[in-house]
Design an enzyme around this catalytic site. Structure first.
Site, short mmCIF file in Angstrom:
data_model
loop_
_atom_site.label_atom_id
_atom_site.label_comp_id
_atom_site.label_asym_id
_atom_site.label_seq_id
_atom_site.Cartn_x
_atom_site.Cartn_y
_atom_site.Cartn_z
N LYS A 197 0.83 -1.20 0.00
CA LYS A 197 0.00 0.00 0.00
C LYS A 197 0.87 1.25 0.00
O LYS A 197 0.63 2.18 -0.77
CB LYS A 197 -0.89 0.00 1.26
N ASN A 198 1.88 1.27 0.86
CA ASN A 198 2.66 2.50 1.01
C ASN A 198 3.62 2.75 -0.15
O ASN A 198 4.17 3.84 -0.27
CB ASN A 198 3.39 2.52 2.36
N ARG A 210 -3.86 10.55 4.71
CA ARG A 210 -2.74 11.48 4.60
C ARG A 210 -1.91 11.25 3.36
O ARG A 210 -1.31 12.17 2.83
CB ARG A 210 -1.86 11.36 5.83
N PRO A 232 2.84 16.57 10.78
CA PRO A 232 2.96 17.77 9.95
C PRO A 232 3.50 17.42 8.55
O PRO A 232 3.98 16.31 8.33
CB PRO A 232 3.98 18.61 10.71
N ILE A 233 3.40 18.38 7.62
CA ILE A 233 4.00 18.16 6.29
C ILE A 233 5.01 19.26 5.97
O ILE A 233 5.26 19.58 4.82
CB ILE A 233 2.94 18.04 5.17
N ASP A 234 5.58 19.83 7.05
CA ASP A 234 6.55 20.93 6.84
C ASP A 234 7.74 20.51 5.98
O ASP A 234 8.26 21.30 5.20
CB ASP A 234 7.03 21.46 8.21
N ILE A 262 9.27 7.07 16.18
CA ILE A 262 8.72 7.78 15.02
C ILE A 262 7.47 8.55 15.43
O ILE A 262 7.32 9.73 15.13
CB ILE A 262 8.37 6.81 13.87
N1 EPU Z 1 7.38 14.45 9.91
C1 EPU Z 1 7.52 15.80 10.13
N2 EPU Z 1 7.28 16.66 9.09
C2 EPU Z 1 6.92 16.20 7.86
C3 EPU Z 1 6.79 14.81 7.64
C4 EPU Z 1 7.03 13.95 8.70
O1 EPU Z 1 7.85 16.23 11.23
O2 EPU Z 1 6.73 17.03 6.96
C5 EPU Z 1 7.64 13.53 11.03
C6 EPU Z 1 6.43 12.66 11.36
O3 EPU Z 1 5.55 13.33 12.24
C7 EPU Z 1 7.06 11.43 11.95
C8 EPU Z 1 8.34 11.30 11.14
O4 EPU Z 1 8.61 12.60 10.59
O5 EPU Z 1 7.41 11.65 13.28
C9 EPU Z 1 8.30 10.29 10.01
O6 EPU Z 1 7.15 10.53 9.19
P1 EPU Z 1 7.13 10.11 7.66
O7 EPU Z 1 7.05 11.35 6.83
O8 EPU Z 1 8.26 9.19 7.40
O9 EPU Z 1 5.75 9.36 7.57
P2 EPU Z 1 4.66 9.41 6.43
O10 EPU Z 1 5.31 9.50 5.10
O11 EPU Z 1 3.61 10.41 6.78
C10 EPU Z 1 4.66 6.82 6.05
C11 EPU Z 1 3.64 5.72 6.05
C12 EPU Z 1 3.20 5.43 7.47
C13 EPU Z 1 4.42 5.05 8.29
C14 EPU Z 1 5.48 6.18 8.22
C15 EPU Z 1 6.76 5.85 8.93
C16 EPU Z 1 2.56 6.06 3.93
C17 EPU Z 1 1.34 6.45 3.17
N3 EPU Z 1 2.50 6.15 5.26
O12 EPU Z 1 4.01 7.97 6.59
O13 EPU Z 1 2.34 4.30 7.38
O14 EPU Z 1 4.05 4.85 9.63
O15 EPU Z 1 5.79 6.44 6.84
O16 EPU Z 1 7.33 4.70 8.39
O17 EPU Z 1 3.54 5.63 3.35
C18 EPU Z 1 0.54 2.91 7.95
O18 EPU Z 1 0.71 2.33 6.86
O19 EPU Z 1 -0.19 2.45 8.86
C19 EPU Z 1 1.24 4.17 8.19
C20 EPU Z 1 0.86 5.02 9.13
#
Ligand code: EPU
Length: 433
Positions: free
Chosen positions: A20-21, A92, A122-124, A337
């Protein structure tokens, strides 16, 4: 709801679905070209339907053949550069359309996703990265409104991590945008997750020039246009890990086929440490029968700390906690995380697990508890999986409510578990809200 009757030994084989991811950014990457992108091994999941709906809303022609698990996406024209809150708030991963839309059309309006039950998200990093490539980004009435003043993004040397280390989504979004930027982009602190490597491979098949995939330094030389391609998504390592834990928990023989054991190296090492007998081979992992409660040879308490890849995945933390409720001794789980990703704890407590939060990000599990079935509520995708796992070893029946969470990420979980000998059924949920 799902109703699981505990205490039945598992025995059989299950085939892994596509990830999925990996699929979510890969589908969004189709926005980068006017040619057709064909994706194979597409999992039939609620989140996949959602991203494809968003792409259709943006003007893509989407043809999903469920029989062959393949999807064709063609973004010939993109009249609407807007992904609405109604869709983004439900998943998200929708934010993955931002980078490709901006790079291809020069403007994008995507709703801000907001937080979710596993914590602030966040998405910063995504926004800072796109700004680094020359985009103008504003937040307006809950939307990210982005444009490219010069018409084309410009390559740049960027740090794409954050306070918790690398970001999967941030790396993916910025990498997609940089493929069409003018000049060279260097992404430092990039995510090394297999899903990002898979996205990069798709982009290379589309004509992108990318080096360093799977390392924290990705170098991208922008091209003027990308073309269509065919791509098979990698197997879902989290789904695979969940079924392996189901085998380990019940002491049964569960063969997970069509997976990549290399993607689960840390979990397999931890299972070995915990005393779970395993056999591995190309494309499969098989748990071997044993008695988890044997005082000498059974399951041993084993600590884990979640970290970016290749560390222990946060998406298997809840399932590991369910496993540790059955181990001999005390184990410590540290979530690096998402320090608040412990919504499954109160529900596991209802089943009789012995657990407590220690401080921010840490949980202690006293193993060896005799779980007994009860109604529990799923709060997010992986928490739901942990409750199903606990139900497999709990006495009598466990009712798991709000299972729409599980349908976001596990394809036909009850059928797969039934195939392994579990007694599990889906019923309409009298409490559904
Ligand atoms: N973060 C920030 N700013 C950002 C982006 C992330 O501070 O702009 C922080 C997050 O809050 C977190 C860390 O950085 O503490 C890592 O977040 P990441 O960006 O890696 O996560 P994501 O891309 O939003 C994906 C998966 C998640 C999985 C995480 C970590 C997808 C669609 N989602 O999320 O999957 O937990 O990576 O591996 O790929 C799930 O499938 O159940 C799921 C939540």
């Amino acid at each position: 709801m799902l109703v699981v009757e505990g205490g039945h030994p598992l025995d059989g084989a299950v085939t892994c679905s596509g990830s999925k991811n990996a699929l979510l950014p890969i589908a969004a990457a189709a926005l980068l070209t006017e040619e057709k992108v064909t994706v194979r091994r597409v999992p039939d999941l609620a989140d996949v339907r959602l991203i494809l709906n968003i792409l259709e809303g943006l003007g893509c022609i989407v043809d999903w053949d469920h029989g062959s698990a393949s999807v064709e996406i063609q973004a010939r024209e993109l009249p609407s550069g807007e992904a609405a809150w109604e869709d983004v708030r439900r998943m998200r991963g929708s934010v993955y359309v931002l980078g490709p839309l901006l790079a291809r059309t020069g403007s994008a309006k995507v709703s801000l996703p907001g937080g979710c039950v596993i914590g602030q998200r966040p998405i910063d990093i995504h926004l800072r990265g796109l700004e680094g490539l020359g985009a103008k980004v504003e937040i307006d009435h809950g939307h990210v409104v982005a444009s490219v003043p010069g018409g084309r993004l410009q390559g740049a040397h960027l740090y794409v991590g954050g306070s918790s280390g690398s970001s999967v989504g941030g790396t993916g979004n910025i990498m997609m945008a940089a493929c069409l930027a003018e000049g060279v982009s260097i992404l430092e602190g990039a995510a090394c997750e297999p899903e990002i490597v898979d996205l990069g491979k798709l982009l290379i098949s589309m004509g992108a020039k990318i080096e360093g995939l799977g390392s924290p330094r990705i170098v991208i030389t922008g091209v003027e246009a990308l073309g269509g391609c065919e791509h098979e998504v990698i197997p879902d390592r989290i789904e695979a890990g969940t079924y392996v834990i189901a085998g380990a928990m019940t002491g049964g023989r569960v063969k997970v086929e069509g997976c990549d054991p290399g993607h689960l190296a840390v979990m397999l090492a931890r299972l070995h440490e915990a005393g779970v007998p395993l056999e591995l081979g190309p494309g499969f992992i098989e748990t071997q029968p044993y008695d988890p409660r044997d005082p000498a040879e059974g399951l041993r308490a084993t600590d884990v700390t979640t970290l970016p890849y290749p560390g222990f995945p946060t998406d298997l933390q809840a399932q590991w906690m369910a496993l540790m409720t059955q181990a001999r001794g005390l184990s410590v789980i540290t979530e690096k995380i998402y320090p608040d990703r412990y919504m499954h704890m109160p529900e596991l407590l209802r089943l009789g697990a012995e657990l407590r939060r220690q401080n921010a990000g840490t949980a202690i599990v006293q193993g060896g508890a005799r779980l007994s079935g009860a109604p529990v509520t799923a709060s997010d995708l992986r928490a739901s999986a942990a409750l199903v796992l606990a139900g497999l070893v709990a006495e009598d029946e466990t009712e798991i409510h709000r299972v729409y969470h599980i349908d976001r990420g596990y394809e036909r979980i009850e059928e797969r578990l039934q195939g392994l000998g579990a007694v599990i059924r889906r019923e309409s949920d009298p409490w559904q809200v």
